[in-house]
Design an enzyme around this catalytic site. Structure first.
Site, PDB file in Angstrom:
ATOM      1  N   SER A   1       0.819  -1.214   0.000  1.00  0.00           N
ATOM      2  CA  SER A   1       0.000   0.000   0.000  1.00  0.00           C
ATOM      3  C   SER A   1       0.858   1.273   0.000  1.00  0.00           C
ATOM      4  CB  SER A   1      -0.986   0.010   1.179  1.00  0.00           C
ATOM      5  OG  SER A   1      -0.313   0.167   2.404  1.00  0.00           O
TER       6      SER A   1
ATOM      7  N   ASN B   1      13.545   3.971   4.079  1.00  0.00           N
ATOM      8  CA  ASN B   1      12.604   2.986   4.628  1.00  0.00           C
ATOM      9  C   ASN B   1      11.492   3.732   5.346  1.00  0.00           C
ATOM     10  OD1 ASN B   1      11.662   0.379   5.529  1.00  0.00           O
ATOM     11  ND2 ASN B   1      12.510   0.856   7.545  1.00  0.00           N
TER      12      ASN B   1
ATOM     13  N   HIS C   1       8.960   3.091   8.640  1.00  0.00           N
ATOM     14  CA  HIS C   1       8.785   2.218   9.801  1.00  0.00           C
ATOM     15  C   HIS C   1       7.548   2.692  10.571  1.00  0.00           C
ATOM     16  CE1 HIS C   1       9.943  -0.574  12.924  1.00  0.00           C
ATOM     17  NE2 HIS C   1       9.653   0.369  13.799  1.00  0.00           N
TER      18      HIS C   1
ATOM     19  N   THR D   1      20.585   2.732   7.447  1.00  0.00           N
ATOM     20  CA  THR D   1      21.976   2.457   7.804  1.00  0.00           C
ATOM     21  C   THR D   1      22.059   0.988   8.205  1.00  0.00           C
ATOM     22  OG1 THR D   1      21.574   3.112  10.083  1.00  0.00           O
ATOM     23  CG2 THR D   1      22.410   4.818   8.591  1.00  0.00           C
TER      24      THR D   1
ATOM     25  N   LEU E   1      19.487  -1.771  12.173  1.00  0.00           N
ATOM     26  CA  LEU E   1      18.075  -1.948  11.837  1.00  0.00           C
ATOM     27  C   LEU E   1      17.200  -0.843  12.441  1.00  0.00           C
ATOM     28  CD1 LEU E   1      15.972  -3.960  10.554  1.00  0.00           C
ATOM     29  CD2 LEU E   1      15.701  -4.876  12.870  1.00  0.00           C
TER      30      LEU E   1
END
Ligand code: GRF
Length: 231
Positions: free
Chosen positions: A24, A122, A124, A156, A159
């Site tokens: 999505s 990313n 999150h 990086t 995580l």
């Protein structure tokens, strides 16, 4: 003579999106890129799962997709480097300027992260540095936090760390379940990810001492608090 409407606009940044499932967030970026003035275009989608629902969504839009199935590689640590090498080969086949992780559920090797350093982002589903890792909404409910949200950040080797580009916060309401809270956060993910990608494409992001500065507009990276139905 003007170019046919379907020819790619090469002045726009080429983006590859990595997914593992629903897709999505990928869809939100694709929708944003429909606007003529959006500065990026999705040139390819790569999934580690052949059954990822987002693959069909991308294909329906004519976006080329590739699958690098992690199950074709040895389980555990032994498979990580060869999987990442195959993944990099798939990503590089699209020659992207930006690699966007959108629900990509594999831990990447430091080698992969280094290869795309500064052009790998990313999203999150928490207000990092709170709740890195999995099950963020459940953990937010368990902790009784009153504010939750999502974060777009540069990737990086550590995580769910890395310089924060943009965050959005939502309230945690009495009676929230994991489903209601995640839906509230997801709506904000779909709002901030296309915006962060656009900033990158406009070359507005600078990382200085581990912090992201948005060039030209010092206040735009301030997280907005979005209450349901509110402004
Ligand atoms: C999103 O909540 C994202 O933040 C997390 O995984 C989920 C992916 O959803 N990393 P989708 O595949 O983009 O719908």
């Amino acid at each position: 003579m003007s170019a046919p409407a379907s020819s790619p606009d090469r002045s726009k940044l080429a983006v590859v999106v990595l997914i593992s499932g629903r897709g999505s967030n990928m869809e939100a970026i694709l929708a944003a890129s429909d606007a003529p003035d959006y500065p990026a275009r999705v040139v390819g989608v790569v999934s580690n799962r052949p059954d990822a629902a987002g693959l069909a969504t991308a294909q329906a839009r004519g976006i080329p997709v590739r699958v690098v199935n992690h199950k074709d590689f040895p389980a555990g640590e032994a498979g990580r480097a060869p999987f990442d090498a195959a993944l990099a080969e798939a990503v590089d086949s699209f020659s992207p300027g930006l690699v966007v992780l959108a629900g990509f559920m594999r831990i990447l090797t430091p080698g992969f992260v280094t290869r795309y350093e500064g052009r790998l982002v990313n999203i999150h589903p928490s207000l990092l540095p709170s709740f890195p890792g999995l099950h963020t909404h459940r953990r937010a409910l368990d902790e009784g936090v009153r504010v939750h949200g999502c974060t777009v950040h540069f990737v990086t080797a550590q995580l769910d760390h890395g310089p924060i580009i943009l965050q959005a916060a939502v309230p945690v309401l009495d009676g929230d379940s994991e489903a209601t809270l995640s839906a509230r956060v997801l709506a904000e993910e779909h709002r901030i990810y296309p915006r962060a990608v656009a900033w990158f494409a406009q070359d507005r992001l600078r990382v200085e001492a581990g912090r992201v500065r948005v060039a030209g507009s010092p206040t735009t990276a301030v997280a907005a608090f979005h209450s349901p139905g509110g402004a």
